[in-house]
Design a protein around this motif. Structure first.
Motif, PDB file in Angstrom:
ATOM      1  N   SER A  32       0.993  -1.266  -0.013  1.00  0.00           N
ATOM      2  CA  SER A  32       0.022   0.002   0.074  1.00  0.00           C
ATOM      3  C   SER A  32       0.923   1.210   0.133  1.00  0.00           C
ATOM      4  O   SER A  32       2.002   1.269   0.534  1.00  0.00           O
ATOM      5  CB  SER A  32      -0.915  -0.054   1.272  1.00  0.00           C
ATOM      6  N   PRO A  33       0.457   2.358  -0.536  1.00  0.00           N
ATOM      7  CA  PRO A  33       1.241   3.524  -0.653  1.00  0.00           C
ATOM      8  C   PRO A  33       1.143   4.419   0.693  1.00  0.00           C
ATOM      9  O   PRO A  33       1.552   5.485   0.917  1.00  0.00           O
ATOM     10  CB  PRO A  33       0.633   4.284  -2.008  1.00  0.00           C
ATOM     11  N   SER A  34       0.328   3.877   1.581  1.00  0.00           N
ATOM     12  CA  SER A  34       0.207   4.624   2.893  1.00  0.00           C
ATOM     13  C   SER A  34       1.512   4.634   3.606  1.00  0.00           C
ATOM     14  O   SER A  34       2.289   3.865   3.208  1.00  0.00           O
ATOM     15  CB  SER A  34      -0.922   4.206   3.733  1.00  0.00           C
ATOM     16  N   ARG A  35       1.673   5.680   4.566  1.00  0.00           N
ATOM     17  CA  ARG A  35       2.989   5.682   5.282  1.00  0.00           C
ATOM     18  C   ARG A  35       3.098   4.444   6.132  1.00  0.00           C
ATOM     19  O   ARG A  35       4.288   3.830   6.085  1.00  0.00           O
ATOM     20  CB  ARG A  35       3.004   6.824   6.484  1.00  0.00           C
ATOM     21  N   TRP A  36       2.138   3.858   6.525  1.00  0.00           N
ATOM     22  CA  TRP A  36       2.420   2.504   7.349  1.00  0.00           C
ATOM     23  C   TRP A  36       2.716   1.482   6.179  1.00  0.00           C
ATOM     24  O   TRP A  36       3.762   0.614   6.426  1.00  0.00           O
ATOM     25  CB  TRP A  36       1.044   2.033   8.123  1.00  0.00           C
ATOM     26  N   GLY A  37       2.200   1.483   5.067  1.00  0.00           N
ATOM     27  CA  GLY A  37       2.364   0.561   4.003  1.00  0.00           C
ATOM     28  C   GLY A  37       3.727   0.654   3.730  1.00  0.00           C
ATOM     29  O   GLY A  37       4.535  -0.388   3.238  1.00  0.00           O
ATOM     30  N   ARG A  38       4.576   1.922   3.538  1.00  0.00           N
ATOM     31  CA  ARG A  38       5.861   2.150   3.150  1.00  0.00           C
ATOM     32  C   ARG A  38       6.812   1.646   4.261  1.00  0.00           C
ATOM     33  O   ARG A  38       7.668   1.025   3.839  1.00  0.00           O
ATOM     34  CB  ARG A  38       6.076   3.678   2.851  1.00  0.00           C
ATOM     35  N   GLU A  39       6.446   1.764   5.448  1.00  0.00           N
ATOM     36  CA  GLU A  39       7.034   1.352   6.589  1.00  0.00           C
ATOM     37  C   GLU A  39       7.209  -0.154   6.573  1.00  0.00           C
ATOM     38  O   GLU A  39       8.393  -0.689   6.676  1.00  0.00           O
ATOM     39  CB  GLU A  39       6.792   1.832   7.729  1.00  0.00           C
ATOM     40  N   ALA A  40       6.297  -0.746   6.238  1.00  0.00           N
ATOM     41  CA  ALA A  40       6.210  -2.345   6.122  1.00  0.00           C
ATOM     42  C   ALA A  40       7.157  -2.679   4.948  1.00  0.00           C
ATOM     43  O   ALA A  40       7.737  -3.856   5.059  1.00  0.00           O
ATOM     44  CB  ALA A  40       4.771  -2.757   5.919  1.00  0.00           C
ATOM     45  N   ALA A  41       7.057  -2.024   3.591  1.00  0.00           N
ATOM     46  CA  ALA A  41       7.723  -2.435   2.601  1.00  0.00           C
ATOM     47  C   ALA A  41       9.013  -1.989   2.803  1.00  0.00           C
ATOM     48  O   ALA A  41       9.882  -2.962   2.426  1.00  0.00           O
ATOM     49  CB  ALA A  41       7.316  -1.577   1.438  1.00  0.00           C
ATOM     50  N   ALA A  42       9.695  -1.214   3.890  1.00  0.00           N
ATOM     51  CA  ALA A  42      10.866  -1.097   4.245  1.00  0.00           C
ATOM     52  C   ALA A  42      11.482  -1.921   4.564  1.00  0.00           C
ATOM     53  O   ALA A  42      12.772  -2.534   4.762  1.00  0.00           O
ATOM     54  CB  ALA A  42      11.029   0.723   4.721  1.00  0.00           C
ATOM     55  N   ALA A  43      10.805  -2.520   5.705  1.00  0.00           N
ATOM     56  CA  ALA A  43      11.150  -3.605   6.540  1.00  0.00           C
ATOM     57  C   ALA A  43      11.267  -5.048   5.803  1.00  0.00           C
ATOM     58  O   ALA A  43      12.312  -5.723   5.997  1.00  0.00           O
ATOM     59  CB  ALA A  43       9.901  -3.927   7.831  1.00  0.00           C
ATOM     60  N   ILE A  44      10.441  -5.156   4.982  1.00  0.00           N
ATOM     61  CA  ILE A  44      10.805  -6.262   3.927  1.00  0.00           C
ATOM     62  C   ILE A  44      11.925  -6.029   3.262  1.00  0.00           C
ATOM     63  O   ILE A  44      12.789  -7.172   2.895  1.00  0.00           O
ATOM     64  CB  ILE A  44       9.545  -6.441   2.990  1.00  0.00           C
ATOM     65  N   THR A 228       0.147 -10.735  -1.307  1.00  0.00           N
ATOM     66  CA  THR A 228       0.446  -9.972  -0.312  1.00  0.00           C
ATOM     67  C   THR A 228       1.643 -10.596   0.570  1.00  0.00           C
ATOM     68  O   THR A 228       1.288 -11.634   1.116  1.00  0.00           O
ATOM     69  CB  THR A 228      -0.820  -9.246   0.765  1.00  0.00           C
ATOM     70  N   LEU A 229       2.776 -10.230   0.785  1.00  0.00           N
ATOM     71  CA  LEU A 229       3.713 -10.547   1.851  1.00  0.00           C
ATOM     72  C   LEU A 229       3.260 -10.206   3.211  1.00  0.00           C
ATOM     73  O   LEU A 229       2.829  -9.088   3.600  1.00  0.00           O
ATOM     74  CB  LEU A 229       5.007  -9.903   1.362  1.00  0.00           C
ATOM     75  N   SER A 230       3.696 -11.078   4.119  1.00  0.00           N
ATOM     76  CA  SER A 230       3.597 -10.811   5.532  1.00  0.00           C
ATOM     77  C   SER A 230       4.842 -10.138   6.044  1.00  0.00           C
ATOM     78  O   SER A 230       5.865 -10.949   6.126  1.00  0.00           O
ATOM     79  CB  SER A 230       3.441 -12.246   6.388  1.00  0.00           C
ATOM     80  N   PRO A 231       4.738  -8.772   6.644  1.00  0.00           N
ATOM     81  CA  PRO A 231       5.994  -8.223   6.937  1.00  0.00           C
ATOM     82  C   PRO A 231       6.562  -8.787   8.099  1.00  0.00           C
ATOM     83  O   PRO A 231       7.604  -9.002   8.752  1.00  0.00           O
ATOM     84  CB  PRO A 231       5.350  -6.612   7.386  1.00  0.00           C
ATOM     85  N   MET A 232       5.493  -9.475   8.974  1.00  0.00           N
ATOM     86  CA  MET A 232       6.003 -10.051  10.273  1.00  0.00           C
ATOM     87  C   MET A 232       6.834 -11.187  10.043  1.00  0.00           C
ATOM     88  O   MET A 232       7.931 -11.597  10.457  1.00  0.00           O
ATOM     89  CB  MET A 232       4.607 -10.541  10.966  1.00  0.00           C
ATOM     90  N   LEU A 233       6.435 -12.136   9.204  1.00  0.00           N
ATOM     91  CA  LEU A 233       7.168 -13.405   8.614  1.00  0.00           C
ATOM     92  C   LEU A 233       8.362 -12.875   8.115  1.00  0.00           C
ATOM     93  O   LEU A 233       9.562 -13.522   8.555  1.00  0.00           O
ATOM     94  CB  LEU A 233       6.279 -14.206   7.776  1.00  0.00           C
ATOM     95  N   VAL A 234       8.360 -12.050   7.136  1.00  0.00           N
ATOM     96  CA  VAL A 234       9.827 -11.811   6.435  1.00  0.00           C
ATOM     97  C   VAL A 234      10.708 -11.127   7.422  1.00  0.00           C
ATOM     98  O   VAL A 234      11.713 -11.408   7.254  1.00  0.00           O
ATOM     99  CB  VAL A 234       9.296 -10.871   5.142  1.00  0.00           C
ATOM    100  N   ALA A 235      10.128 -10.277   8.303  1.00  0.00           N
ATOM    101  CA  ALA A 235      11.085  -9.560   9.326  1.00  0.00           C
ATOM    102  C   ALA A 235      11.587 -10.726   9.953  1.00  0.00           C
ATOM    103  O   ALA A 235      13.019 -10.527  10.438  1.00  0.00           O
ATOM    104  CB  ALA A 235      10.195  -8.502  10.053  1.00  0.00           C
ATOM    105  N   GLY A 236      10.922 -11.818  10.510  1.00  0.00           N
ATOM    106  CA  GLY A 236      11.441 -12.821  11.231  1.00  0.00           C
ATOM    107  C   GLY A 236      12.473 -13.532  10.510  1.00  0.00           C
ATOM    108  O   GLY A 236      13.582 -13.884  11.017  1.00  0.00           O
ATOM    109  N   PHE A 237      12.268 -13.622   9.103  1.00  0.00           N
ATOM    110  CA  PHE A 237      13.202 -14.397   8.370  1.00  0.00           C
ATOM    111  C   PHE A 237      14.683 -13.610   8.269  1.00  0.00           C
ATOM    112  O   PHE A 237      15.660 -14.189   8.591  1.00  0.00           O
ATOM    113  CB  PHE A 237      12.653 -14.714   6.961  1.00  0.00           C
TER     114      PHE A 237
END
Length: 367
Positions: A32-44, A228-237
């Motif tokens: 998503s292009p929202s701020r929260w979405g961009r934060e999640a994308a950055a974590a990935i 849709t990727l899971s930021p939680m799982l990817v960040a854990g990986f």
């Protein structure tokens, strides 16, 4: 419970749990292009770099739902993008490779399944004889999930490349525990084998290697894998990969020590399956003459170990890996697999091995 089943899965590292925790509340879609979405994308993207740091330098990491998905995708893609129709693999590969090869045969591919010796190793002359100008891909596992044997991946890759074929390496049991040899064009990975979460893996593709899209839709993962990727799982990986890389020498030394402790505690009645030299020592696959391994497992329910691959447990069939190294079905049913690593203590491993040996001896006494 004493946990000795590290090949099936590994305990979640505390550092990984901490890295995943914020994403329970930060629920935004990373696409998503929202701020929260961009934060999640950055974590990935941070996690992508952390996983890539454990791999050869030139290539791209694409996240998947696990290693089975990555292996299926890699094999199918290698054939789809080529006009070649031969696939070469090894009889001791994971079911995700062997079953995909079975399917490829129904699609008109020729599959060559190479045998191994009693040590579990494939002979390089056999590889050389099987790989030719008709070969699209050679699939070979780095560390065998059942017996821990290390295949000569770099040497196999050189032979494959001489014939213009791609090389797929199932590195699930070696990733994070050792340096991945250069040579493979495609590498399949899984997070939960390195103290990360289940439900996420990756396929690494070397520079210049083309992949056919696996899932069609939004094209979220580099246009190759939609969904849709899971930021939680990817960040854990990512956190698990970073931790594994930083601890690799320490973890290796500890596993070597535990291996010696386990063999000493078990005593002389047990034989190790597979090469003693070319192996990852956190996998101890053992044979004992006359043992009823299934009964042993039932008698020691407070010790978690296995009779072989978790994917094949419950099938009732003897291990295809043990049969490939020359064990008869009766002998294969007298084998157990102990897996240990970072969070295994010497005390619990020694205690478990002594109880395993005592209970196995009692079987013979009451037979």
């Amino acid at each position: 419970m004493i946990y000795l089943d590290y090949q099936a899965t590994t305990p979640l590292a505390p550092e990984v749990k901490e890295a995943m925790a914020p994403w329970f509340d930060k629920f935004a879609n990373p696409h998503s292009p929202s701020r929260w979405g961009r934060e999640a994308a950055a974590a990935i993207e941070v996690a992508r770099d952390q996983v890539a740091a454990c791999l050869p330098p030139a290539g791209e990491v694409v996240f998947t739902g696990g290693a089975t998905e990555a292996l299926n995708w890699a094999l199918r893609s290698a054939v789809r993008i080529s006009d070649r129709r031969r696939v070469v693999t090894v009889l001791t590969e994971h079911a995700a490779v062997l079953d995909t090869c079975d399917w490829l045969e129904t699609q008109g591919c020729e599959v060559v399944r190479l045998p191994v010796g009693p040590d579990g190793l494939v002979a390089l002359p056999r590889v050389s004889a099987a790989v030719d100008e008709r070969t699209a891909v050679v699939a070979v596992m780095l560390v065998n999930n059942e017996i821990g044997v290390l295949q000569p991946v770099a040497e196999i890759a050189a032979l494959a490349h001489d014939a213009g074929a791609l090389v797929l390496c199932d590195a699930v049991q070696g990733f994070g525990r050792m340096a991945i040899p250069e040579g493979p064009d495609l590498i399949a990975l899984s997070a939960h084998k390195i103290h990360g979460p289940k439900g996420v893996g990756a396929l690494w593709a070397g520079e210049g290697v083309k992949l056919a899209p696996m899932l069609h839709g939004g094209g979220q993962e580099k246009g190759l894998r939609s969904g849709t990727l899971s930021p939680m799982l990817v960040a854990g990986f990512g956190a698990a990969a970073k931790l594994a890389l930083g601890r690799r020498e320490q973890d290796h030394a500890w596993v070597e020590h535990l291996w010696s402790c386990a063999l000493a505690a078990l005593g002389p009645a047990w034989d190790v399956n597979g090469s003693l030299e070319h192996r990852y020592r956190g996998n101890l696959n053992l044979f004992r003459e006359g043992l009823d391994a299934a009964r042993l497992l039932a008698d020691l329910r407070d010790i978690a170990f296995s009779l072989g691959s978790a994917c094949a447990s419950g099938s009732g069939r003897p291990s295809h890996v043990l049969r490939a190294v020359g064990l008869a079905d009766r002998e294969a049913r007298s084998c157990i697999r102990l897996g240990f690593g970072r969070y295994t203590t010497e005390e619990e491993l020694v205690a478990a091995c002594r109880r395993i040996d005592q209970t196995a001896s009692a079987q013979r006494s009451f037979a």
